[in-house]
Write a protein that holds these residues in place. Structure first.
Motif, PDB file in Angstrom:
ATOM      1  N   VAL A   1      23.996  25.117 -37.369  1.00  0.00           N
ATOM      2  CA  VAL A   1      24.530  26.550 -37.189  1.00  0.00           C
ATOM      3  C   VAL A   1      25.852  26.684 -37.755  1.00  0.00           C
ATOM      4  O   VAL A   1      26.907  25.891 -37.370  1.00  0.00           O
ATOM      5  CB  VAL A   1      24.601  27.024 -35.607  1.00  0.00           C
ATOM      6  CG1 VAL A   1      24.879  28.519 -35.678  1.00  0.00           C
ATOM      7  CG2 VAL A   1      23.465  26.600 -35.085  1.00  0.00           C
TER       8      VAL A   1
ATOM      9  N   CYS B   1      28.573  29.303 -38.746  1.00  0.00           N
ATOM     10  CA  CYS B   1      28.986  30.815 -38.979  1.00  0.00           C
ATOM     11  C   CYS B   1      30.410  30.955 -38.512  1.00  0.00           C
ATOM     12  O   CYS B   1      30.989  30.238 -37.975  1.00  0.00           O
ATOM     13  CB  CYS B   1      28.149  31.525 -37.942  1.00  0.00           C
ATOM     14  SG  CYS B   1      28.055  31.177 -36.400  1.00  0.00           S
TER      15      CYS B   1
ATOM     16  N   LEU C   1      12.763  35.336 -38.525  1.00  0.00           N
ATOM     17  CA  LEU C   1      13.849  34.018 -38.338  1.00  0.00           C
ATOM     18  C   LEU C   1      12.834  33.067 -38.264  1.00  0.00           C
ATOM     19  O   LEU C   1      11.939  32.940 -37.875  1.00  0.00           O
ATOM     20  CB  LEU C   1      14.663  34.325 -37.158  1.00  0.00           C
ATOM     21  CG  LEU C   1      15.610  35.637 -37.158  1.00  0.00           C
ATOM     22  CD1 LEU C   1      16.393  35.380 -35.961  1.00  0.00           C
ATOM     23  CD2 LEU C   1      16.419  35.801 -38.461  1.00  0.00           C
TER      24      LEU C   1
ATOM     25  N   HIS D   1      22.479  32.742 -32.741  1.00  0.00           N
ATOM     26  CA  HIS D   1      23.488  32.922 -33.757  1.00  0.00           C
ATOM     27  C   HIS D   1      23.116  33.886 -34.683  1.00  0.00           C
ATOM     28  O   HIS D   1      23.902  34.535 -35.439  1.00  0.00           O
ATOM     29  CB  HIS D   1      23.905  31.538 -34.238  1.00  0.00           C
ATOM     30  CG  HIS D   1      24.959  30.940 -33.107  1.00  0.00           C
ATOM     31  ND1 HIS D   1      24.702  30.050 -31.940  1.00  0.00           N
ATOM     32  CD2 HIS D   1      26.396  31.002 -33.185  1.00  0.00           C
ATOM     33  CE1 HIS D   1      26.011  29.596 -31.444  1.00  0.00           C
ATOM     34  NE2 HIS D   1      26.923  30.114 -32.227  1.00  0.00           N
ATOM     35  N   MET D   2      22.055  33.724 -34.934  1.00  0.00           N
ATOM     36  CA  MET D   2      21.397  34.139 -36.470  1.00  0.00           C
ATOM     37  C   MET D   2      21.238  35.722 -36.184  1.00  0.00           C
ATOM     38  O   MET D   2      21.427  36.459 -36.890  1.00  0.00           O
ATOM     39  CB  MET D   2      20.108  33.715 -36.917  1.00  0.00           C
ATOM     40  CG  MET D   2      20.145  32.243 -37.452  1.00  0.00           C
ATOM     41  SD  MET D   2      18.722  31.468 -38.316  1.00  0.00           S
ATOM     42  CE  MET D   2      17.357  31.424 -37.198  1.00  0.00           C
TER      43      MET D   2
ATOM     44  N   GLN E   1      24.708  37.050 -36.016  1.00  0.00           N
ATOM     45  CA  GLN E   1      24.995  37.247 -37.516  1.00  0.00           C
ATOM     46  C   GLN E   1      24.537  38.386 -38.112  1.00  0.00           C
ATOM     47  O   GLN E   1      25.156  39.166 -38.944  1.00  0.00           O
ATOM     48  CB  GLN E   1      24.712  35.821 -38.279  1.00  0.00           C
ATOM     49  CG  GLN E   1      25.799  35.406 -39.094  1.00  0.00           C
ATOM     50  CD  GLN E   1      25.560  34.059 -39.686  1.00  0.00           C
ATOM     51  OE1 GLN E   1      25.055  33.320 -38.841  1.00  0.00           O
ATOM     52  NE2 GLN E   1      26.201  33.644 -40.797  1.00  0.00           N
ATOM     53  N   HIS E   2      23.090  38.738 -38.095  1.00  0.00           N
ATOM     54  CA  HIS E   2      22.658  39.821 -38.626  1.00  0.00           C
ATOM     55  C   HIS E   2      23.114  40.999 -38.126  1.00  0.00           C
ATOM     56  O   HIS E   2      23.329  42.196 -39.071  1.00  0.00           O
ATOM     57  CB  HIS E   2      21.075  39.669 -38.525  1.00  0.00           C
ATOM     58  CG  HIS E   2      20.240  40.628 -39.084  1.00  0.00           C
ATOM     59  ND1 HIS E   2      19.639  40.602 -40.300  1.00  0.00           N
ATOM     60  CD2 HIS E   2      19.792  41.973 -38.807  1.00  0.00           C
ATOM     61  CE1 HIS E   2      18.822  41.705 -40.631  1.00  0.00           C
ATOM     62  NE2 HIS E   2      19.136  42.618 -39.750  1.00  0.00           N
TER      63      HIS E   2
END
Ligand code: CTP
Ligand code: CA
Length: 222
Positions: free
Chosen positions: A3, A5, A197, A207-208, A211-212
């Motif tokens: 990950v 970010c 995802l 996290h994804m 982030q989106h």
């Protein structure tokens, strides 16, 4: 999968998260609940903290340890969760409803333990408040993210749910792929369509998702 970010993607953002199940008391020793480990909600709270946000977590009963560097409020019932959210929502930039809230509660809570007598027992249930709908209907609402855990027809139900709940972003998952475990699979749904995802740990998915979401937030005015 690593990950990566930017750790400051949510710096300065105030984020309110609900997690876990609620328990609706029947009598002093029994209740009705939803199956929820709380892992996805706690993973989101943790990821948001790591991305610089100021996080408040409102959690139903789980076996998890509260994340550090976050305000955690423990509740039991849907009504308590609703009241805690309403007390905390002012000034929040984001509300993420991950909790598996019990849709109904017993009409009456017996003050004494119900003794077994007959072969059948009827409980009358009444609707609980819809916390996400209440927040998304506030005049000064934060950016709202909903979850939908479905047993079947995932995208059909989830698309409908996003519009009904009037939220810009909804994370949909199948209960068979999500519940209880450390891994999950999520499809994000927003105005632009569906964004599946890759399946992975709830930590990675958190996290994804964030982030989106960060890309959808209005630019800070402060
Ligand atoms: N939710 C909530 N308060 C409730 C019920 C649900 O805040 N009383 C939130 C959940 O946290 C989730 C979203 O609403 O983010 C969708 O929950 P879900 O149970 O999937 O949808 P419902 O609208 O309750 O519809 P149903 O259970 O009939 O599918
Ligand atoms: Ca529900």
């Amino acid at each position: 999968l690593q990950v990566t970010c930017p750790s400051n993607l949510l710096a300065g953002k105030r984020i309110l998260v609900t997690a876990g199940p609620t328990i609706e008391a029947i009598d002093p020793v029994r209740g009705i609940t939803n199956f929820s480990s709380g892992k996805m909600g706690y993973a989101i709270a943790q990821a948001a903290i790591e991305m610089g946000a100021d996080v408040t977590l409102i959690s139903g009963p789980t076996a998890l340890t509260a994340p550090r560097h976050c305000t955690t409020i423990q509740v039991t019932s849907a009504q308590q969760m609703h009241d805690a959210v309403m007390a905390e929502v002012r000034g929040q930039d984001v509300f993420i409803a991950v909790a598996a809230v019990a849709d109904y509660r017993p009409r009456e809570v017996q003050s004494q333990k119900i003794k077994k007598h007959a072969d059948t027992l009827q409980l009358e249930l009444v609707r609980n408040p819809d916390i996400l709908a209440a927040v998304s209907n506030l005049p000064d609402r934060p950016f709202c993210v909903g979850f939908a855990a479905e047993s079947d027809q995932l995208l059909e139900h989830a698309r409908k749910k996003r519009l009904q709940k009037n939220v810009p972003l909804l994370a949909a998952n199948l209960v068979s792929e999500a519940m209880g475990g450390d891994d999950s699979r999520i499809v994000l749904i927003d105005d632009h369509g569906e964004h599946p995802l890759p399946s992975g740990s709830k930590t990675l998915l958190a996290h994804m998702l964030l982030q989106h979401m960060a890309g959808m937030l209005p630019p800070s005015t402060t």
